[in-house]
Design a protein around this motif. Structure first.
Motif, PDB file in Angstrom:
ATOM      1  N   LEU A   1       5.837  43.739   9.267  1.00 24.48           N
ATOM      2  CA  LEU A   1       7.064  43.054   9.671  1.00 24.48           C
ATOM      3  C   LEU A   1       7.101  42.858  11.186  1.00 24.48           C
ATOM      4  O   LEU A   1       7.481  41.793  11.673  1.00 24.48           O
ATOM      5  N   PHE A   2       6.652  43.866  11.935  1.00 27.42           N
ATOM      6  CA  PHE A   2       6.588  43.723  13.387  1.00 27.42           C
ATOM      7  C   PHE A   2       5.575  42.648  13.778  1.00 27.42           C
ATOM      8  O   PHE A   2       5.845  41.817  14.656  1.00 27.42           O
ATOM      9  N   ALA A   3       4.417  42.656  13.144  1.00 30.93           N
ATOM     10  CA  ALA A   3       3.382  41.668  13.473  1.00 30.93           C
ATOM     11  C   ALA A   3       3.874  40.249  13.185  1.00 30.93           C
ATOM     12  O   ALA A   3       3.647  39.333  13.986  1.00 30.93           O
ATOM     13  N   ALA A   4       4.559  40.078  12.064  1.00 30.62           N
ATOM     14  CA  ALA A   4       5.099  38.752  11.739  1.00 30.62           C
ATOM     15  C   ALA A   4       6.167  38.349  12.755  1.00 30.62           C
ATOM     16  O   ALA A   4       6.183  37.200  13.223  1.00 30.62           O
ATOM     17  N   SER A   5       7.030  39.282  13.111  1.00 25.21           N
ATOM     18  CA  SER A   5       8.066  38.998  14.109  1.00 25.21           C
ATOM     19  C   SER A   5       7.439  38.645  15.455  1.00 25.21           C
ATOM     20  O   SER A   5       7.874  37.710  16.125  1.00 25.21           O
ATOM     21  N   PHE A   6       6.420  39.386  15.841  1.00 26.92           N
ATOM     22  CA  PHE A   6       5.740  39.121  17.101  1.00 26.92           C
ATOM     23  C   PHE A   6       5.114  37.725  17.091  1.00 26.92           C
ATOM     24  O   PHE A   6       5.231  36.979  18.067  1.00 26.92           O
ATOM     25  N   GLY A   7       4.475  37.372  15.987  1.00 28.43           N
ATOM     26  CA  GLY A   7       3.872  36.045  15.882  1.00 28.43           C
ATOM     27  C   GLY A   7       4.901  34.940  15.989  1.00 28.43           C
ATOM     28  O   GLY A   7       4.679  33.932  16.673  1.00 28.43           O
ATOM     29  N   ILE A   8       6.016  35.128  15.348  1.00 27.45           N
ATOM     30  CA  ILE A   8       7.081  34.118  15.404  1.00 27.45           C
ATOM     31  C   ILE A   8       7.651  34.009  16.813  1.00 27.45           C
ATOM     32  O   ILE A   8       7.851  32.907  17.334  1.00 27.45           O
ATOM     33  N   VAL A   9       7.907  35.165  17.444  1.00 28.45           N
ATOM     34  CA  VAL A   9       8.470  35.156  18.811  1.00 28.45           C
ATOM     35  C   VAL A   9       7.503  34.499  19.778  1.00 28.45           C
ATOM     36  O   VAL A   9       7.908  33.665  20.600  1.00 28.45           O
ATOM     37  N   VAL A  10       6.233  34.842  19.697  1.00 28.60           N
ATOM     38  CA  VAL A  10       5.238  34.232  20.593  1.00 28.60           C
ATOM     39  C   VAL A  10       5.150  32.728  20.334  1.00 28.60           C
ATOM     40  O   VAL A  10       5.082  31.932  21.284  1.00 28.60           O
ATOM     41  N   GLY A  11       5.178  32.340  19.075  1.00 29.95           N
ATOM     42  CA  GLY A  11       5.127  30.916  18.752  1.00 29.95           C
ATOM     43  C   GLY A  11       6.314  30.149  19.302  1.00 29.95           C
ATOM     44  O   GLY A  11       6.153  29.074  19.887  1.00 29.95           O
ATOM     45  N   VAL A  12       7.488  30.709  19.148  1.00 29.46           N
ATOM     46  CA  VAL A  12       8.697  30.048  19.656  1.00 29.46           C
ATOM     47  C   VAL A  12       8.677  30.002  21.182  1.00 29.46           C
ATOM     48  O   VAL A  12       9.001  28.967  21.788  1.00 29.46           O
ATOM     49  N   MET A  13       8.283  31.121  21.816  1.00 31.41           N
ATOM     50  CA  MET A  13       8.217  31.130  23.284  1.00 31.41           C
ATOM     51  C   MET A  13       7.191  30.113  23.784  1.00 31.41           C
ATOM     52  O   MET A  13       7.430  29.421  24.787  1.00 31.41           O
ATOM     53  N   ALA A  14       6.058  30.010  23.103  1.00 32.90           N
ATOM     54  CA  ALA A  14       5.020  29.064  23.518  1.00 32.90           C
ATOM     55  C   ALA A  14       5.514  27.627  23.384  1.00 32.90           C
ATOM     56  O   ALA A  14       5.223  26.780  24.235  1.00 32.90           O
ATOM     57  N   LEU A  15       6.275  27.362  22.323  1.00 34.12           N
ATOM     58  CA  LEU A  15       6.838  26.018  22.159  1.00 34.12           C
ATOM     59  C   LEU A  15       7.858  25.699  23.241  1.00 34.12           C
ATOM     60  O   LEU A  15       7.905  24.577  23.765  1.00 34.12           O
ATOM     61  N   LEU A  16       8.681  26.673  23.568  1.00 38.21           N
ATOM     62  CA  LEU A  16       9.744  26.436  24.551  1.00 38.21           C
ATOM     63  C   LEU A  16       9.245  26.395  25.992  1.00 38.21           C
ATOM     64  O   LEU A  16       9.825  25.706  26.833  1.00 38.21           O
ATOM     65  N   PHE A  17       8.185  27.149  26.294  1.00 37.92           N
ATOM     66  CA  PHE A  17       7.733  27.273  27.677  1.00 37.92           C
ATOM     67  C   PHE A  17       6.334  26.709  27.887  1.00 37.92           C
ATOM     68  O   PHE A  17       5.519  27.277  28.619  1.00 37.92           O
ATOM     69  N   ASP A  18       6.029  25.590  27.274  1.00 38.57           N
ATOM     70  CA  ASP A  18       4.773  24.863  27.483  1.00 38.57           C
ATOM     71  C   ASP A  18       3.527  25.734  27.281  1.00 38.57           C
ATOM     72  O   ASP A  18       2.615  25.749  28.108  1.00 38.57           O
TER      73      ASP A  18
END
Length: 87
Positions: A14-31
């Motif tokens: 669950l942590f790994a999935a959350s981390f992947g989602i957070v990194v993906g969203v941050m990468a989308l938002l911050f180029d």
């Protein structure tokens, strides 16, 4: 012991999935860039809240198992103490 392993593995996933989602969203938002510290903090928070709801059944099974083992240990201790008192 099996309940502990299942719960722990599910928390890690669950942590790994959350981390992947957070990194993906941050990468989308911050180029394509993300801040690792904040990604970990957010993933911990998200996975902690999600595990409260998602892993409720596994947590209850683990708690029942621990309670059962504690009751057996307590009973065995009381039996030994009673035998000691008889001597």
């Amino acid at each position: 012991m099996r309940e502990f392993v299942v719960y722990t593995v599910m928390r890690i996933l669950l942590f790994a999935a959350s981390f992947g989602i957070v990194v993906g969203v941050m990468a989308l938002l911050f180029d394509g860039r993300y801040h690792l510290f904040w990604a970990i903090v957010l993933a911990f928070l998200i996975s902690g809240v999600a595990s409260f709801f998602v892993l409720d059944r596994q947590r209850e099974e683990f708690a029942r198992r621990v309670e059962s083992r504690a009751a057996k240990a307590s009973k065995a201790f009381e039996e030994r103490k009673a035998r000691e008192d008889e001597d």
